[in-house]
Scaffold this motif. Structure first.
Motif, mmCIF file in Angstrom:
data_model
loop_
_atom_site.group_PDB
_atom_site.id
_atom_site.type_symbol
_atom_site.label_atom_id
_atom_site.label_comp_id
_atom_site.label_asym_id
_atom_site.label_seq_id
_atom_site.Cartn_x
_atom_site.Cartn_y
_atom_site.Cartn_z
ATOM 1 N N ALA A 155 0.865 -1.179 0.000
ATOM 2 C CA ALA A 155 0.000 0.000 0.000
ATOM 3 C C ALA A 155 0.900 1.226 0.000
ATOM 4 C CB ALA A 155 -0.909 -0.001 1.219
ATOM 5 N N ASN A 156 0.785 2.058 -1.038
ATOM 6 C CA ASN A 156 1.582 3.272 -1.160
ATOM 7 C C ASN A 156 0.730 4.474 -0.764
ATOM 8 O OD1 ASN A 156 4.142 2.315 -2.487
ATOM 9 N ND2 ASN A 156 2.669 1.570 -3.979
ATOM 10 N N ILE A 157 1.071 5.131 0.321
ATOM 11 C CA ILE A 157 0.356 6.329 0.753
ATOM 12 C C ILE A 157 1.255 7.528 0.482
ATOM 13 C CG2 ILE A 157 -0.773 7.521 2.655
ATOM 14 C CD1 ILE A 157 -0.127 3.944 3.233
ATOM 15 N N SER A 158 0.866 8.338 -0.496
ATOM 16 C CA SER A 158 1.663 9.519 -0.830
ATOM 17 C C SER A 158 1.030 10.748 -0.192
ATOM 18 C CB SER A 158 1.773 9.700 -2.352
ATOM 19 O OG SER A 158 0.504 9.866 -2.931
ATOM 20 N N ILE A 159 1.869 11.550 0.472
ATOM 21 C CA ILE A 159 1.402 12.764 1.147
ATOM 22 C C ILE A 159 2.140 13.939 0.521
ATOM 23 C CG2 ILE A 159 1.186 13.958 3.346
ATOM 24 C CD1 ILE A 159 1.879 10.469 3.829
ATOM 25 N N MET A 160 1.423 14.785 -0.194
ATOM 26 C CA MET A 160 2.028 15.920 -0.873
ATOM 27 C C MET A 160 1.687 17.201 -0.113
ATOM 28 S SD MET A 160 1.223 14.617 -4.723
ATOM 29 C CE MET A 160 1.509 12.875 -5.079
ATOM 30 N N SER A 161 2.713 17.922 0.265
ATOM 31 C CA SER A 161 2.514 19.104 1.093
ATOM 32 C C SER A 161 3.645 20.088 0.844
ATOM 33 C CB SER A 161 2.478 18.715 2.578
ATOM 34 O OG SER A 161 3.655 18.015 2.935
ATOM 35 N N GLY A 162 3.401 21.332 1.222
ATOM 36 C CA GLY A 162 4.412 22.362 1.035
ATOM 37 C C GLY A 162 5.538 22.268 2.049
#
Length: 554
Positions: free
Chosen positions: A221-228
């Motif tokens: 399971a790949n959980i990608s978290i995109m944030s500044g």
């Protein structure tokens, strides 16, 4: 997956991608790849190759780090030439590809060609067209990403490259979108789905997000978290136990543009993810499952049918090389039979029924045409399709009995009369009965493993995409003609037979006029030859100017 990432490193990228987010996006693609088994290469191009990294097999985290370190060390240079990037990416792929993997090229650029003196646009266009045609012939999709920060992007050229190679083209005006685009390419190529989980506004405190693992066939399971800004994470399994991040089964990687959490062999159920981001920071969370699932269609009993015949179609999901036994996999599965009329080009879709026993349905042949059938199954997290199977409704004969069932599948000479004689012998004498039983077991012995099949046109040099045929669907024997889906042009291969051998080997018997080569030498298999796992043979057909390469794998 065998992937080559071709990255434009021209100096114009200094303005369109000031923070080198493109490099971060490429590293995210690397991080999402499976922990073991994928191969990845990188090409950094301008009007020439600035640097390149040959295909590297991912065996552990250190291999991924090696690729990411290489990306961090890339420098910029003047000019841009798409043909150079595409050509070199194909060379890197062809030199290091695994025939059992699915190939892909990802091309990233920020504008039109900017060519040096002595190089014309006509020359570049001609080389690019040749490279695209080569990719199309070899079944290599080229996904294109255009970073259109200054409005100078040649969008039509990128769309043409992607369209002609059965891929997709992406365009964005902001480098910040690149991680999400690379995620979509990864998912699309592997027939997975990006599942948007939640979008949060950072508050400086932990916020909880639910992650559902639907079944036991989720490999990663790949959980990608995109944030500044960087985030802090906590994770709890379905039992409510907090799991250290990172740990043996929980991998974590991060950069300026993303954080990626990879859960290996996650337990089925609802996991809890807690995310703490900077106040007012927008946080996007996506989930991509890597599944250990393939979709296989049961072999049809014959290729020749009559108009009005009902073709019974059955398919099943396969995990780890075996039929998946998890009934939950079929609960929400949407299955469709896709039928293409090869004479009119018309495609028809019919719903199939999914149950704990698999996928089933039928199709009534409407006209005396040639058809191609395949099954597609779609769930929340993935899409799978079977290899296409061809059949004809133009023949006078109807359905024939299954070539791998009944007494006909037994050893030569063991027909219905012989079976009757053996039955009588069983009644007459125990010795004859035991002998007949031994022959029956031999005729119905199961196969293990699968055959990788590739067909080459000896006139043009074109090769088909490698096809995988599971052998466990057959008993006693199988002909090469059956493995080739009973295609009429390969009719001579019906006299080339495989039988189960000792220690999971295969016994090959060649009663045809075809010439068989192994290791560059002619192999005489008239009396039978043993093939073991890993053996590779080449068969030169006599009726048509083609060759068939077979590799036996477990």
């Amino acid at each position: 997956m065998d992937a080559v990432l071709a990255v434009d490193v021209s100096t114009s990228m200094n303005e369109s991608d000031v923070n080198k987010v493109s490099f971060e996006a490429v590293k995210l693609f690397v991080d999402m790849a499976s922990v073991q088994g994928d191969k990845i290469g990188v090409v950094a191009y301008t009007d020439r190759i600035m640097r390149e990294k040959a295909m590297l097999l991912m065996k552990d985290a250190s291999d991924k780090q090696s690729v990411k370190t290489f990306i961090d060390q890339l420098d910029r240079g003047p000019y841009t030439d798409l043909a150079v990037g595409v050509n070199e990416a194909l060379k890197v792929l062809e030199n290091g590809a695994d025939p059992a993997h699915t190939p892909v090229v990802v091309l990233l650029t920020d504008g039109n060609n900017s060519l040096p003196a002595g190089r014309t646009q006509e020359q570049s266009d001609k080389e690019l067209a040749g490279a695209v045609e080569r990719a199309k012939t070899e079944g290599i999709p080229i996904y294109t990403i255009g970073l259109n920060a200054d409005g100078q992007l040649n969008q039509s050229a990128l769309e043409r490259i992607a369209g002609e190679t059965d891929a997709k083209s992406f365009v964005t005006s902001s480098a910040d979108d690149l991680p999400a685009i690379l995620s979509e390419i990864y998912a699309r190529h592997l027939k997975l789905k990006v599942l948007p989980i939640q979008e949060l506004n950072g508050s400086g405190a932990f916020q909880e997000v639910a992650l559902d693992i639907p079944n036991a066939s989720v490999k990663e399971a790949n959980i990608s978290i995109m944030s500044g800004s960087p985030v802090e994470l906590k994770l709890s399994d379905p039992k409510g136990t907090e799991v250290p991040v990172p740990s043996d089964k929980i991998l974590f990687s991060s950069s300026r543009a993303y954080s990626l959490l990879k859960i290996l062999q996650p337990a089925q159920g609802t996991w809890k993810l807690q995310v703490k981001g900077a106040p007012k920071d927008k946080i996007k969370i996506n989930l991509i499952y890597n599944y250990d699932l393939k979709l296989q269609m049961e072999p049809l009993p014959t290729q020749t049918w009559k108009v009005g015949d009902d073709v019974a179609v059955q398919a099943y999901l396969e995990s780890g090389g075996r039929k998946a036994g998890d009934a939950d996999l079929y609960k929400s599965l949407k299955a469709t039979l896709i039928v293409k009329d090869l004479q009119t080009g018309r495609t028809e879709e019919k719903p199939l029924v999914s149950s704990a026993q698999g996928i089933a349905g039928s199709y009534k042949l409407p006209e005396a045409h040639e058809y191609e059938l395949k099954v597609r199954a779609e769930d929340a997290g993935y899409i799978r399709e079977t290899d296409p199977v061809k059949l004809s409704a133009a023949g006078a004969a109807g359905r024939a009995p299954s070539p791998q069932s009944g007494p006909e599948a037994a050893e030569p000479g063991l027909g219905a009369g012989a079976w009757a004689a053996i039955a009588a012998g069983v009644l007459a004498a125990a010795a004859a009965g035991l002998y007949g039983l031994a022959l029956w077991h031999k005729a119905n012995k199961g196969f293990v493993g699968q055959m990788v099949i590739e067909v080459r046109d000896e006139d043009t040099g074109e090769r088909t995409t490698p096809q995988y045929r599971k052998l466990d669907a057959f008993k006693g024997k199988v002909t090469l003609h059956q493995l080739l889906q009973l295609a009429p042009e390969f009719a001579e291969t019906k006299d080339m037979t495989f039988r189960p051998g000792p220690n999971d080997s295969l016994l090959l018997y060649n009663g045809s006029a075809c010439v068989i080569e192994k290791g560059g030498r002619v192999l005489d298999a008239a009396g039978g030859k043993e093939l073991r796992a890993g053996d590779r043979i080449r068969i030169m057909l006599s009726g048509v100017h083609r060759s068939v390469t077979l590799e036996y794998i477990k």
